[in-house]
Design an enzyme around this catalytic site. Structure first.
Site, short mmCIF file in Angstrom:
data_model
loop_
_atom_site.label_atom_id
_atom_site.label_comp_id
_atom_site.label_asym_id
_atom_site.label_seq_id
_atom_site.Cartn_x
_atom_site.Cartn_y
_atom_site.Cartn_z
N HIS A 61 -19.86 45.07 -13.84
CA HIS A 61 -19.37 45.82 -12.69
C HIS A 61 -20.10 47.15 -12.53
O HIS A 61 -20.59 47.72 -13.51
CB HIS A 61 -17.86 46.06 -12.81
CG HIS A 61 -17.05 44.82 -12.63
ND1 HIS A 61 -15.69 44.82 -12.66
CD2 HIS A 61 -17.41 43.52 -12.41
CE1 HIS A 61 -15.24 43.60 -12.45
NE2 HIS A 61 -16.27 42.79 -12.32
N GLU A 63 -19.05 50.09 -12.08
CA GLU A 63 -18.50 51.21 -12.85
C GLU A 63 -19.06 51.23 -14.27
O GLU A 63 -19.34 52.30 -14.82
CB GLU A 63 -16.97 51.12 -12.92
CG GLU A 63 -16.28 51.14 -11.58
CD GLU A 63 -16.07 49.76 -10.98
OE1 GLU A 63 -15.12 49.62 -10.18
OE2 GLU A 63 -16.83 48.83 -11.27
N CYS A 92 -11.44 47.56 -11.25
CA CYS A 92 -10.55 46.55 -11.83
C CYS A 92 -9.89 47.16 -13.07
O CYS A 92 -10.32 48.21 -13.55
CB CYS A 92 -11.35 45.30 -12.20
SG CYS A 92 -12.38 45.45 -13.66
N CYS A 95 -12.41 47.91 -15.99
CA CYS A 95 -13.28 49.06 -15.72
C CYS A 95 -12.47 50.36 -15.79
O CYS A 95 -12.96 51.37 -16.29
CB CYS A 95 -13.97 48.92 -14.36
SG CYS A 95 -15.24 47.65 -14.33
#
Length: 188
Positions: A61, A63, A92, A95
């Site tokens: 991801h 992040e 999410c 993260c």
């Protein structure tokens, strides 16, 4: 003059309108506290997106790609920094946990996350956002001014001014209400 990659205008519009459910873009900038004001560190700004999701590696991801980048910046432990992320989707839960752990290790760093939309597809997304808030992260929905700032700073806009879509203010209001309900009304 330092040149950095820019997002294509069409890519920015599509992703920050939350039209791409499986892609997250994250624009970031770093400021350092100097004297009595925040000063931008211009060489520490850019954008990232999810990586991977092919047969060779697992999806990472945006992040986490951002957190991977921070150690390379060699931030001075004696100075205060503010990291601002403009992100197409809220983090999410996994993260969010990584961001919380990062903040726990970096007392000289504050985090502002301005999101275009709340991602609700992950179980526990509400707890993740509340944990981020409790760790000191400032969580907001992107304002029209922040969309325009991103357009001017991170997008190859071909000299075109930012043009807000007709329903942007309605979208912002709905997302602000959703975020407020998550952060301050855990029973909803």
């Amino acid at each position: 003059m330092w040149l950095r990659p820019l997002i294509k205008g069409s890519t920015f519009k599509r992703n920050f309108r939350n039209k791409c459910k499986n892609q997250t873009y994250l624009c970031y900038e770093v400021e350092v506290w100097e004297g009595n004001a925040w000063a931008p560190v211009e060489e520490l700004q850019g954008f990232l997106r999810n990586q991977g999701a092919d047969t060779h590696r697992e999806r990472r991801h945006a992040e986490l790609c951002f957190l991977d980048r921070v150690p390379c910046w060699n931030l001075d432990g004696l100075k205060k920094y503010r990291l601002t992320c403009y992100i197409s989707w809220s983090p999410c839960p996994d993260c969010a946990l990584e961001l919380v752990q990062f903040l726990g290790l970096k007392s000289n760093v504050s985090l502002r996350m301005c999101t275009a939309g709340i991602r609700t597809t992950f179980p526990g997304h509400e707890d993740g956002l509340r944990n981020l808030r409790d760790a000191g992260a400032q969580l907001t929905i992107m304002t029209r001014d922040e969309y325009e700032h991103c357009w001017d700073t991170f997008v190859d806009n071909q000299g075109q001014p930012f043009r807000a879509r007709d329903e942007l203010e309605v979208h912002i209001g709905a997302q602000c209400q959703r975020l407020e309900n998550i952060l301050w009304n855990p029973g909803n």
